[in-house]
Design an enzyme around this catalytic site. Structure first.
Site, PDB file in Angstrom:
ATOM      1  N   CYS A 149      -6.481  30.347 -28.116  1.00  0.00           N
ATOM      2  CA  CYS A 149      -7.593  29.494 -27.681  1.00  0.00           C
ATOM      3  C   CYS A 149      -7.954  28.372 -28.650  1.00  0.00           C
ATOM      4  O   CYS A 149      -7.882  27.200 -28.295  1.00  0.00           O
ATOM      5  CB  CYS A 149      -8.823  30.365 -27.430  1.00  0.00           C
ATOM      6  SG  CYS A 149      -8.561  31.568 -26.121  1.00  0.00           S
TER       7      CYS A 149
HETATM    8  N1  NAD Z   1      -6.613  35.727 -25.045  1.00  0.00           N
HETATM    9  C1  NAD Z   1      -7.884  35.362 -25.116  1.00  0.00           C
HETATM   10  O1  NAD Z   1      -8.604  35.823 -25.983  1.00  0.00           O
HETATM   11  C2  NAD Z   1      -8.499  34.411 -24.098  1.00  0.00           C
HETATM   12  C3  NAD Z   1      -9.877  34.286 -24.058  1.00  0.00           C
HETATM   13  C4  NAD Z   1     -10.456  33.437 -23.140  1.00  0.00           C
HETATM   14  C5  NAD Z   1      -9.650  32.680 -22.292  1.00  0.00           C
HETATM   15  N2  NAD Z   1      -8.298  32.793 -22.369  1.00  0.00           N
HETATM   16  C6  NAD Z   1      -7.498  32.010 -21.428  1.00  0.00           C
HETATM   17  O2  NAD Z   1      -7.038  32.873 -20.393  1.00  0.00           O
HETATM   18  C7  NAD Z   1      -5.741  32.466 -19.936  1.00  0.00           C
HETATM   19  C8  NAD Z   1      -4.770  33.626 -20.058  1.00  0.00           C
HETATM   20  O3  NAD Z   1      -4.632  33.940 -21.427  1.00  0.00           O
HETATM   21  P1  NAD Z   1      -4.083  35.343 -21.922  1.00  0.00           P
HETATM   22  O4  NAD Z   1      -4.444  35.428 -23.367  1.00  0.00           O
HETATM   23  O5  NAD Z   1      -4.514  36.424 -21.009  1.00  0.00           O
HETATM   24  O6  NAD Z   1      -2.506  35.118 -21.767  1.00  0.00           O
HETATM   25  P2  NAD Z   1      -1.344  36.206 -21.960  1.00  0.00           P
HETATM   26  O7  NAD Z   1      -0.164  35.461 -22.439  1.00  0.00           O
HETATM   27  O8  NAD Z   1      -1.855  37.374 -22.744  1.00  0.00           O
HETATM   28  O9  NAD Z   1      -1.072  36.747 -20.489  1.00  0.00           O
HETATM   29  C9  NAD Z   1      -0.620  35.956 -19.468  1.00  0.00           C
HETATM   30  C10 NAD Z   1       0.219  36.821 -18.527  1.00  0.00           C
HETATM   31  O10 NAD Z   1       0.522  36.017 -17.407  1.00  0.00           O
HETATM   32  C11 NAD Z   1       1.856  36.295 -17.006  1.00  0.00           C
HETATM   33  N3  NAD Z   1       2.298  35.147 -16.222  1.00  0.00           N
HETATM   34  C12 NAD Z   1       2.631  33.916 -16.641  1.00  0.00           C
HETATM   35  N4  NAD Z   1       2.906  33.131 -15.590  1.00  0.00           N
HETATM   36  C13 NAD Z   1       2.749  33.887 -14.500  1.00  0.00           C
HETATM   37  C14 NAD Z   1       2.885  33.641 -13.125  1.00  0.00           C
HETATM   38  N5  NAD Z   1       3.224  32.443 -12.667  1.00  0.00           N
HETATM   39  N6  NAD Z   1       2.664  34.660 -12.272  1.00  0.00           N
HETATM   40  C15 NAD Z   1       2.311  35.878 -12.716  1.00  0.00           C
HETATM   41  N7  NAD Z   1       2.157  36.161 -14.018  1.00  0.00           N
HETATM   42  C16 NAD Z   1       2.361  35.181 -14.883  1.00  0.00           C
HETATM   43  C17 NAD Z   1       2.599  36.538 -18.289  1.00  0.00           C
HETATM   44  O11 NAD Z   1       3.752  37.316 -18.075  1.00  0.00           O
HETATM   45  C18 NAD Z   1       1.545  37.283 -19.115  1.00  0.00           C
HETATM   46  O12 NAD Z   1       1.653  38.691 -18.981  1.00  0.00           O
HETATM   47  C19 NAD Z   1      -5.393  31.242 -20.762  1.00  0.00           C
HETATM   48  O13 NAD Z   1      -5.787  30.091 -20.082  1.00  0.00           O
HETATM   49  C20 NAD Z   1      -6.245  31.400 -22.014  1.00  0.00           C
HETATM   50  O14 NAD Z   1      -6.517  30.184 -22.637  1.00  0.00           O
HETATM   51  C21 NAD Z   1      -7.696  33.657 -23.248  1.00  0.00           C
END
Ligand code: NAD
Length: 401
Positions: A257
């Protein structure tokens, strides 16, 4: 209600287990590895217990899948896919586009689509909605809303239930249904007047952190030149009961982030002709910290690291998590090696990374602490080398930030 959550990472899996207490949940992810592990009841996300996951799977309330046809009968779909930067550090919406394709091609009845992925203002209205419509085989008018995720993985005091959640719909009906959905497992919901406000608020929250971390990292360099302790000075400033918020210096910012989201805001600003110089500079200051840390270590060690055995402790981007995305350790290790040091690293939570494995807290010439997990013994770190440079403030060394 059947809820489908696209993406089963930090955000998607966390929301899935909270939602599964109240709804039937399908966790759709395009990674076989993630899905098979989840269906065995093994969580890869801090804060999601294996035991809870197993109960939800057994009761039929949660199932992970790579089979896109399973989302067909959903009533509500949450998008929780990555929003990283491209190699030239521009917003990369390709994962969102692919999630939109999945929704458009597979869901024909009218559903509520909620985006939880972080992106710039206008993404829901000008990208997600048209993209889903483009891929839809039928002319169904879905409902669209945004509720940016604020989860902080590994944090004990704030979780989905007690972290206030912003939301907005493209229509009043979408907003109302979004409120109904989250109100089952979130205590405080705050509706804002448009999706753009919610999207911009999320970006500003992380930009605020990025900028303040950069400020304190610059301040650490100033206090060192002044010959005073940055941490003591910050504690002194923090005795002011109002108008001050303490941030701590570090080798740089990591995670998905804080190093990424401000660039989404800066790019959106620049496209509108507003120069985001302050945001851009904050990012640079934080990226330059690895260089500053290595220069300090070189200066303290006779001006050369050639053939020195250097142990880096903690390669995850923050303590008590295994997440290495954008970790400052990567830049520090790169620069230590460029100066001829023989670098190994210790991080039991990460274990394997970049084709290398964690080593025990062995004897080295120099130890550099980038991240200190609670499970790592401070005394053992101090005994690992005659010179220990601590960037965390958690190891009582004479050298560090
Ligand atoms: N990690 C954090 O602390 C956090 C906090 C707030 C917001 N966010 C936001 O949330 C969003 C997700 O982040 P995250 O940390 O969960 O990511 P992550 O990488 O942990 O997980 C994403 C998942 O999505 C899957 N994926 C990717 N493309 C896909 C598709 N087309 N169809 C199905 N699955 C798919 C991947 O295999 C993965 O398992 C981002 O925009 C991030 O900025 C993250």
């Amino acid at each position: 209600m059947l809820i489908s959550i696209i993406g089963q990472g930090y955000v998607g899996l966390t929301i899935s287990v909270y939602a599964a207490e109240h709804y039937s949940v399908i966790g759709y992810d395009n990674s076989e590895k993630v899905v098979s592990q989840l269906n065995r009841g093994v969580s890869h996300v801090e804060g999601v217990d294996n035991s809870l996951l197993q109960i939800l799977i057994k009761s039929g309330r949660y199932k992970a899948t790579t089979d896109v046809s399973q989302i067909k009968n959903s009533d509500l779909v949450v998008i929780a896919v990555p929003t990283p930067l491209t190699s030239d550090r521009k917003p990369d919406l390709s994962f969102i586009e692919s999630a939109c394709k999945t929704i458009g091609e597979n869901i024909s009845k009218r559903v509520l689509v909620i985006n939880e992925s972080t992106s710039f203002p206008g993404t829901l209205r000008n990208f997600i909605k048209p993209m889903i419509e483009r891929y839809s085989s039928s002319p169904t008018e879905h409902l669209y809303a945004i509720s940016p995720e604020r989860v902080d993985p590994g944090r004990g005091d704030f979780n989905q239930k007690n972290t206030p959640r912003l939301y907005a719909g493209l229509t009043p009906e979408a907003a109302e249904l979004t409120r109904d959905f989250y109100s089952k497992f979130c205590d405080k919901l705050i509706e804002v007047s448009s999706p753009e406000v919610a999207e911009a608020a999320k970006l500003f929250e992380n930009t605020f952190r990025q900028v303040n971390i950069a400020l304190v990292n610059e301040f650490a360099q100033i206090t060192h030149a002044l010959g005073i302790s940055v941490r003591e000075t910050l504690e002194a400033a923090d005795t002011k009961p109002y108008g001050f918020m303490k941030f701590s210096p570090s080798a740089g910012v990591g995670g998905h982030c804080i190093p990424v989201d401000p660039t989404y805001l800066a790019t959106a600003a620049e496209e509108l002709g507003v120069p985001a110089t302050f945001i851009r500079r904050a990012n640079e200051v934080n990226l330059e910290m690895s260089d500053y840390v290595v220069r300090r270590i070189v200066d303290d060690n006779g001006g050369s690291l050639q053939a020195k055995r250097v142990l880096v402790v903690g390669v995850a981007y923050k303590s008590n998590v295994a997440d290495v995305r954008e970790s400052a350790a990567e830049l520090v290790i790169k620069q230590l090696r460029a100066r001829g040091a023989v670098v190994s690293w210790h991080d039991d939570l990460v274990s394997n990374w970049n084709g290398e494995s964690s080593v025990p807290l062995n004897k080295a010439d120099i130890t550099v602490v980038i991240t200190k997990h609670d499970s790592v013994d401070e005394q053992k770190i101090l005994e690992s080398a005659p010179y220990v440079f601590d960037t965390t403030g958690k190891v009582a060394s004479n050298h560090g930030l």
